[in-house]
Design a protein around this motif. Structure first.
Motif, PDB file in Angstrom:
ATOM      1  N   ILE A  39      78.845  86.685 140.467  1.00 17.88           N
ATOM      2  CA  ILE A  39      77.915  87.558 139.750  1.00 17.88           C
ATOM      3  C   ILE A  39      77.217  88.433 140.775  1.00 17.88           C
ATOM      4  CG2 ILE A  39      75.835  87.637 138.343  1.00 17.88           C
ATOM      5  CD1 ILE A  39      76.581  84.935 137.233  1.00 17.88           C
TER       6      ILE A  39
ATOM      7  N   ILE B 263      85.085  79.188 146.015  1.00 13.05           N
ATOM      8  CA  ILE B 263      86.119  80.217 145.891  1.00 13.05           C
ATOM      9  C   ILE B 263      86.532  80.356 144.430  1.00 13.05           C
ATOM     10  CG2 ILE B 263      88.543  80.721 146.413  1.00 13.05           C
ATOM     11  CD1 ILE B 263      87.323  81.138 148.901  1.00 13.05           C
ATOM     12  N   GLY B 264      86.596  79.213 143.709  1.00 11.12           N
ATOM     13  CA  GLY B 264      87.085  79.233 142.335  1.00 11.12           C
ATOM     14  C   GLY B 264      86.062  79.668 141.313  1.00 11.12           C
ATOM     15  N   LYS B 265      84.844  79.987 141.751  1.00 11.95           N
ATOM     16  CA  LYS B 265      83.835  80.372 140.769  1.00 11.95           C
ATOM     17  C   LYS B 265      83.796  81.883 140.577  1.00 11.95           C
ATOM     18  CE  LYS B 265      80.291  78.150 139.717  1.00 11.95           C
ATOM     19  NZ  LYS B 265      79.605  77.032 139.130  1.00 11.95           N
ATOM     20  N   LYS B 266      83.304  82.269 139.424  1.00 11.31           N
ATOM     21  CA  LYS B 266      83.149  83.694 139.151  1.00 11.31           C
ATOM     22  C   LYS B 266      81.989  84.216 140.003  1.00 11.31           C
ATOM     23  CE  LYS B 266      82.458  86.588 135.185  1.00 11.31           C
ATOM     24  NZ  LYS B 266      81.153  86.612 134.563  1.00 11.31           N
TER      25      LYS B 266
ATOM     26  N   SER C 110      80.225  81.070 135.854  1.00 14.30           N
ATOM     27  CA  SER C 110      81.136  80.119 135.223  1.00 14.30           C
ATOM     28  C   SER C 110      82.239  79.736 136.225  1.00 14.30           C
ATOM     29  CB  SER C 110      81.749  80.722 133.962  1.00 14.30           C
ATOM     30  OG  SER C 110      82.148  82.026 134.207  1.00 14.30           O
TER      31      SER C 110
ATOM     32  N   ILE D 298      91.669  74.073 143.528  1.00  9.20           N
ATOM     33  CA  ILE D 298      90.367  74.504 143.022  1.00  9.20           C
ATOM     34  C   ILE D 298      89.886  73.573 141.919  1.00  9.20           C
ATOM     35  CG2 ILE D 298      89.277  76.340 141.674  1.00  9.20           C
ATOM     36  CD1 ILE D 298      90.581  78.303 143.532  1.00  9.20           C
TER      37      ILE D 298
ATOM     38  N   ASN E 121      76.645  84.005 145.445  1.00 12.34           N
ATOM     39  CA  ASN E 121      77.360  82.980 144.684  1.00 12.34           C
ATOM     40  C   ASN E 121      78.846  83.251 144.790  1.00 12.34           C
ATOM     41  OD1 ASN E 121      78.209  84.737 142.291  1.00 12.34           O
ATOM     42  ND2 ASN E 121      76.012  85.091 142.400  1.00 12.34           N
TER      43      ASN E 121
ATOM     44  N   ARG F  41      86.490  71.258 141.932  1.00  8.68           N
ATOM     45  CA  ARG F  41      85.440  71.302 140.910  1.00  8.68           C
ATOM     46  C   ARG F  41      84.953  69.899 140.570  1.00  8.68           C
ATOM     47  NH1 ARG F  41      88.189  75.941 137.346  1.00  8.68           N
ATOM     48  NH2 ARG F  41      87.370  77.645 138.600  1.00  8.68           N
TER      49      ARG F  41
END
Ligand code: SF4
Lengths: 156, 303
Positions: free
Chosen positions: B63, B58-61, A84, A9, B215, A13
């Motif tokens: 909302i 996948i790695g994002k928060k 985030s 991950i 998202n 990014r």
């Protein structure tokens, strides 16, 4: 196993920075310089950067202009809508100092006063190469967890 | 019985299901982006781009927008993804241990429609004006492009006297097959939402269309569904051409080559055209789509 997963991950990014821009009272010079970053000459897609239309799909926020009083709330709102981890790049001299608008009663004059800024790109307007370099640096910061959104969350 | 279960799970998860479907779909999507970039004189993204895009999301928060039911928000992409995995498992690709029975074509058509339906519902559920406009357009477009799509498949079924996909993959190439492939290709443009039919996700116009509020993880699932859909729909055209070959490697090679050619043709069309209005796209499918359907049916019955 979870180690490999988080490594993957982190790498992704860096490899896939999606960009959203807001014009907070800019003279449009900075925004015009963003467009060539995605044109044949500079082609930001080579580093995975894509311009996105929705703040919900964004990793890196480009902000230009001296933050006028009327856009202040919207800038905050857009920043909060970005999931985030996120990075903020201030384009040009305006969000850093107010530049030629310095002293005007209608501007905040500093992006820092509104949202946490990670990188400043100097210039009036900055060159596309410099903007692309900033996008790449911001994506490396996202990978390493060095952006202010990531550090401030981990302090909590 | 036991063996059947193992085969079914293999087909769902590995070949032609989730794993290979995703890799193949990502490869095709990368090729689309690269090819369009080259046509525009750019370098284009590196080979692994869709893969990293997926993992980053996948790695994002996540909302969840205000006033949206969280269960629904997550359930829609998951239902779409599961249906498309089952649809992929039905595809008689060479070497598939898959599930095959009389009438699986009908099931496949239903399963292909599921992600589209989920998209439309997602557009309305997220309460964004842009998403709602996108959802309306997608719903209208579904009625339009399904005409040549279903017409071509039904004509082939009538010709082969079977609703079994394996018969499609074993049939010899004839004029009817080629015409059917052309009709499927015309429908494919709208199914993959590329120009001139990129109407539901028209960027610069209605922001990001249906997925504007999505998202993080749910968006990643939608993107994965799109990749699987791409490999399924392109694969469906490819299997029409593998009939005459006997060796499995030859079949695989032809399958792959046809898929690549279809994607290249799609992107030449996409790069060379501008977006139509929804009423023009509708008119296009209901005139030329009907013409193509009539031709395929005639060829299937007469030749
Ligand atoms: S930095 Fe210069 S070019 Fe950019 S918005 Fe300010 S005045 Fe315009």
């Amino acid at each position: 196993m979870s180690n490999i997963f988080s490594r993957l991950i982190q790498t992704s990014r860096r490899r896939s920075p999606w960009v959203y821009r807001i014009n907070a009272g800019s003279c449009n010079g900075c925004d015009i310089e963003v467009a060539p970053c995605f044109s044949p000459r500079y082609d930001g897609e080579q580093i995975g950067a894509v311009l996105q239309g929705s703040p919900k799909h964004t990793d890196i926020l480009l902000i230009s202009g001296p933050i006028t009083l009327r856009t202040q709330e919207m800038v905050k709102d857009v920043y909060q809508q970005i999931p985030s981890p996120k990075a903020v790049i201030a384009l040009g001299s305006c969000p850093a100092s107010g530049n030629v608008f310095h002293g005007s009663p209608t501007i905040v004059g500093s992006a820092e006063a509104v949202i946490p800024v990670d990188l400043y790109v100097p210039g009036c307007p900055p060159r596309p190469q410099a903007i692309l370099e900033a996008i790449q640096k911001a994506s490396v910061m996202l990978e390493k967890g060095e952006t202010r959104s990531q550090r401030e969350v981990s302090h909590e | 019985m036991n063996n059947w279960w193992i085969n079914a799970i293999l087909a769902l998860l590995f070949w032609p299901g989730l794993l290979s479907g995703a890799l193949f779909g990502w490869f095709l999507l990368w090729m689309s982006r690269k090819f369009i970039a080259r046509l525009q004189g750019r370098q284009g993204p590196p080979f692994y781009q869709p893969f990293f895009d997926f993992w980053k999301l996948i790695g994002k928060k996540t909302i969840i927008p205000n006033g949206v039911n969280p269960v629904l928000f997550y359930a829609l992409p998951i239902i779409g993804l599961i249906s498309i995995i089952f649809a992929l498992a039905l595809l008689p690709v060479p070497g598939s241990s898959g599930i095959s029975f009389e009438g699986d074509l009908v099931l496949l058509i239903y399963l292909i429609e599921m992600p589209v339906l989920m998209d439309v519902i997602a557009g309305y559920v997220t309460r964004s004006v842009y998403a709602q406009v996108g959802a309306t357009r997608e719903a209208i477009l579904t009625i339009a492009y399904n005409l040549p799509f279903l017409g071509a498949l039904i004509a082939l079924a009538v010709r082969l006297h079977s609703f079994k996909l394996a018969t499609f993959a074993a049939a010899p190439i004839s004029i009817a097959t080629i015409l059917a492939a052309v009709a499927l290709f015309v429908a494919l443009l709208a199914q993959l939402k590329v120009n001139p039919f990129s109407i539901p996700n028209a960027e610069q116009e209605i922001v990001a269309g249906i997925h504007v509020e999505y998202n993080g993880l749910p968006l990643a699932l939608f993107e994965l569904t799109h990749a699987l859909e791409t490999s399924l729909l392109v694969g469906l055209i490819s299997i029409l051409f593998i009939g005459p070959f006997t060796s499995i490697w030859m079949k695989l090679l032809i399958f792959f080559v046809v898929a690549v050619v279809v994607i290249l043709l799609t992107n030449i069309t996409a790069a060379g055209t501008a977006r139509l209005k929804v009423q023009h796209a509708f008119k296009f499918y209901w005139t030329w789509g009907i013409a193509a359907t009539v031709l395929v049916v005639a060829a299937a019955l007469i030749l």
